[in-house]
Design an enzyme around this catalytic site. Structure first.
Site, PDB file in Angstrom:
ATOM      1  N   HIS A  82       0.851  -1.190   0.000  1.00 23.34           N
ATOM      2  CA  HIS A  82       0.000   0.000   0.000  1.00 23.34           C
ATOM      3  C   HIS A  82       0.887   1.240   0.000  1.00 23.34           C
ATOM      4  O   HIS A  82       2.062   1.177   0.385  1.00 23.34           O
ATOM      5  CB  HIS A  82      -0.892   0.020   1.242  1.00 23.34           C
ATOM      6  CG  HIS A  82      -2.010  -0.947   1.170  1.00 23.34           C
ATOM      7  ND1 HIS A  82      -2.471  -1.635   2.260  1.00 23.34           N
ATOM      8  CD2 HIS A  82      -2.771  -1.350   0.126  1.00 23.34           C
ATOM      9  CE1 HIS A  82      -3.467  -2.402   1.905  1.00 23.34           C
ATOM     10  NE2 HIS A  82      -3.657  -2.262   0.612  1.00 23.34           N
TER      11      HIS A  82
ATOM     12  N   LYS B 221       4.984   1.478   1.029  1.00 26.55           N
ATOM     13  CA  LYS B 221       5.933   1.278  -0.077  1.00 26.55           C
ATOM     14  C   LYS B 221       7.381   1.480   0.391  1.00 26.55           C
ATOM     15  O   LYS B 221       8.263   0.709   0.019  1.00 26.55           O
ATOM     16  CB  LYS B 221       5.601   2.185  -1.244  1.00 26.55           C
ATOM     17  CG  LYS B 221       4.349   1.739  -1.995  1.00 26.55           C
ATOM     18  CD  LYS B 221       4.152   2.493  -3.265  1.00 26.55           C
ATOM     19  CE  LYS B 221       2.810   2.253  -3.918  1.00 26.55           C
ATOM     20  NZ  LYS B 221       2.272   0.930  -3.916  1.00 26.55           N
TER      21      LYS B 221
ATOM     22  N   THR C 146       3.397  -5.187  -8.338  1.00 28.01           N
ATOM     23  CA  THR C 146       2.417  -4.288  -8.923  1.00 28.01           C
ATOM     24  C   THR C 146       3.127  -3.000  -9.330  1.00 28.01           C
ATOM     25  O   THR C 146       4.220  -2.691  -8.860  1.00 28.01           O
ATOM     26  CB  THR C 146       1.260  -4.037  -7.943  1.00 28.01           C
ATOM     27  OG1 THR C 146       1.785  -3.671  -6.679  1.00 28.01           O
ATOM     28  CG2 THR C 146       0.389  -5.282  -7.807  1.00 28.01           C
ATOM     29  N   GLY C 147       2.501  -2.250 -10.225  1.00 31.05           N
ATOM     30  CA  GLY C 147       3.101  -1.137 -10.939  1.00 31.05           C
ATOM     31  C   GLY C 147       3.993  -0.178 -10.194  1.00 31.05           C
ATOM     32  O   GLY C 147       5.202  -0.119 -10.423  1.00 31.05           O
ATOM     33  N   THR C 148       3.435   0.627  -9.303  1.00 34.64           N
ATOM     34  CA  THR C 148       4.215   1.646  -8.615  1.00 34.64           C
ATOM     35  C   THR C 148       5.261   1.019  -7.710  1.00 34.64           C
ATOM     36  O   THR C 148       6.412   1.462  -7.671  1.00 34.64           O
ATOM     37  CB  THR C 148       3.289   2.574  -7.799  1.00 34.64           C
ATOM     38  OG1 THR C 148       2.272   3.079  -8.659  1.00 34.64           O
ATOM     39  CG2 THR C 148       4.056   3.727  -7.196  1.00 34.64           C
ATOM     40  N   THR C 149       4.882  -0.016  -6.991  1.00 41.62           N
ATOM     41  CA  THR C 149       5.820  -0.701  -6.103  1.00 41.62           C
ATOM     42  C   THR C 149       6.996  -1.244  -6.907  1.00 41.62           C
ATOM     43  O   THR C 149       8.160  -1.054  -6.536  1.00 41.62           O
ATOM     44  CB  THR C 149       5.108  -1.843  -5.347  1.00 41.62           C
ATOM     45  OG1 THR C 149       4.030  -1.300  -4.590  1.00 41.62           O
ATOM     46  CG2 THR C 149       6.064  -2.582  -4.437  1.00 41.62           C
TER      47      THR C 149
ATOM     48  N   SER D 288      -0.795  -1.551 -11.990  1.00 43.79           N
ATOM     49  CA  SER D 288      -1.026  -1.026 -10.655  1.00 43.79           C
ATOM     50  C   SER D 288      -2.108  -1.870  -9.993  1.00 43.79           C
ATOM     51  O   SER D 288      -3.004  -2.380 -10.672  1.00 43.79           O
ATOM     52  CB  SER D 288      -1.465   0.433 -10.770  1.00 43.79           C
ATOM     53  OG  SER D 288      -1.871   0.925  -9.519  1.00 43.79           O
ATOM     54  N   GLY D 289      -2.029  -2.038  -8.675  1.00 47.27           N
ATOM     55  CA  GLY D 289      -2.994  -2.872  -7.958  1.00 47.27           C
ATOM     56  C   GLY D 289      -4.446  -2.591  -8.302  1.00 47.27           C
ATOM     57  O   GLY D 289      -5.175  -3.484  -8.727  1.00 47.27           O
TER      58      GLY D 289
ATOM     59  N   ASP E 230     -10.281  -5.922  -3.694  1.00 48.02           N
ATOM     60  CA  ASP E 230      -9.148  -6.547  -4.377  1.00 48.02           C
ATOM     61  C   ASP E 230      -8.135  -7.082  -3.366  1.00 48.02           C
ATOM     62  O   ASP E 230      -7.590  -8.179  -3.535  1.00 48.02           O
ATOM     63  CB  ASP E 230      -8.448  -5.544  -5.296  1.00 48.02           C
ATOM     64  CG  ASP E 230      -9.351  -5.030  -6.394  1.00 48.02           C
ATOM     65  OD1 ASP E 230     -10.235  -5.781  -6.841  1.00 48.02           O
ATOM     66  OD2 ASP E 230      -9.168  -3.869  -6.804  1.00 48.02           O
TER      67      ASP E 230
END
Length: 136
Positions: free
Chosen positions: A17, A21, A43-46, A64-65, A100
């Site tokens: 989250h 991060k 996932t994307g940003t992470t 991204s999540g 999710d």
């Protein structure tokens, strides 16, 4: 744990989250030596934040999540394509895509996938996965 060749690398998912991060990126950095031997999915940003710091990791960035990355990981769990899930959850922040998150957590439990939600738990899960992988 997923069925796979004994010589295949561990396949690990990394998710965090927003408020967690930094903690996940720090944890990955602290365990980079072991994680360089693994096939990572994030996932994307992470994933972007991890690759910015550690570009040599074998890391595949998913969506991204909230835009489908959680579902991509869920499908990988169902298909037996992951050996562990590292999902640093922030219990103090509202989660706009709570369904999710619950679905991903549920799948990890249903498929008995090693699942860590915090740095200390992640330390134990990673050590156990490595020990199991090298002993097998």
């Amino acid at each position: 744990m997923a069925d796979r060749s004994q010589n295949a690398p561990l396949r690990l998912a990394l998710v965090a989250h927003d408020a967690k991060k930094d903690a996940l990126v720090s944890w990955v950095q602290a365990h980079a030596r072991d994680l360089t031997k693994a096939e990572l999915f994030a996932t994307g940003t992470t994933g972007g934040r991890i690759l910015d710091l550690l570009p040599d990791l074998n890391l595949t960035r998913l969506k991204s999540g909230p835009l489908g990355g959680d579902q991509q990981l869920g499908a990988m769990i169902c298909e037996g394509r992951l050996d562990g899930l590292f999902f640093f959850i922030d219990p103090m922040s509202p989660m706009p895509h709570d369904v999710d998150v619950k679905a991903l957590s549920r799948l990890a439990i249903v498929y008995d996938l090693p699942f860590a939600n915090s740095p200390s738990t992640a330390d134990f899960v990673l050590r156990g996965l490595i020990a199991d992988h090298t002993a097998g």
